[in-house]
Design an enzyme around this catalytic site. Sequence first.
Site, PDB file in Angstrom:
ATOM      1  N   ASP A   1      51.910  38.258  39.959  1.00  0.00           N
ATOM      2  CA  ASP A   1      51.432  39.635  40.180  1.00  0.00           C
ATOM      3  C   ASP A   1      50.421  39.732  41.330  1.00  0.00           C
ATOM      4  OD1 ASP A   1      53.008  40.803  38.194  1.00  0.00           O
ATOM      5  OD2 ASP A   1      51.538  40.372  36.631  1.00  0.00           O
TER       6      ASP A   1
ATOM      7  N   HIS B   1      55.916  20.960  50.869  1.00  0.00           N
ATOM      8  CA  HIS B   1      55.295  20.135  49.828  1.00  0.00           C
ATOM      9  C   HIS B   1      54.320  20.909  48.956  1.00  0.00           C
ATOM     10  CE1 HIS B   1      53.616  16.065  48.522  1.00  0.00           C
ATOM     11  NE2 HIS B   1      54.922  15.953  48.405  1.00  0.00           N
TER      12      HIS B   1
ATOM     13  N   LYS C   1      52.804  23.216  45.907  1.00  0.00           N
ATOM     14  CA  LYS C   1      53.038  23.303  44.459  1.00  0.00           C
ATOM     15  C   LYS C   1      52.168  24.424  43.915  1.00  0.00           C
ATOM     16  CE  LYS C   1      53.518  18.600  45.323  1.00  0.00           C
ATOM     17  NZ  LYS C   1      52.722  17.646  46.131  1.00  0.00           N
TER      18      LYS C   1
END
Length: 256
Positions: free
Chosen positions: A179, A172, A174
């Site tokens: 870099d 779940h 996000k």
Amino acid sequence: MLDFDLNMEQIQKHPIVATISIAAGAILASEVIWKMVTFLQGQLSGKKPLRVHEVLTFNELGDICAAQHLRSPDLSKSPDAVVLQCRNQHCTLRNVGKIVEQIDQAQYSIDIAIYTFTSLPLADAFKRALQRGVNIRIISDREMVFSAGSQINVLASLGVPVRTPITTYMMHNKYCVIDGVERVEEIRLLKKRKWMRPCCSVVVSGSVNWTRQGFGGNWENCILSADEKLARMFQADFARMWKAFENSEDKLKPKI
């Protein structure tokens, strides 16, 4: 030389002018010294100004300017210009554009951990990154990889490796790390390079899923930060999951 001598003679004949000149010179010298001290302190402390450090909020006010953007004759030519001119501080288009801006500055790597991803502007930014030679990896939820409109599936068809947990629990997260220091070093070793161009690690993280509803319908947040400590922590989390889910990669077949 003659002009200098004349100026000095005039200063000597006018004590007030001399006083003002000396004061101005002292102020200028003090500013130069202060800037040098500040610069040296920054160098010694190792602290650098952050490239980005802000919170984006998505809410019911994000689309009140949508109709105006759609009517703009410049939108198809230069969406960025329209976004910058928007006076709505909650503008969905502008906030998504800020995420795209960070993706467009990626030099070596982007590691993505995202539950669901259907946003076309972000997908286009990742495609541009691939064209620049940026290494992209994705971790997602197994069910959401092949959901309707999934851009994870599209990027997988372009060669982006995707891994998922094989479990009933949701992946779940996000976030993405652009870099990340450890990842860039890993790429350097894999490519057997002696050095890599300096780059800035950036984290994009928050409650928002990368979908039309997430960006334009829900009440969500997204943090953009070049804080090195945060970037290292997120990069370490991604690396741990990437290794834990290694058996899933061969079982995921893109379906376009």
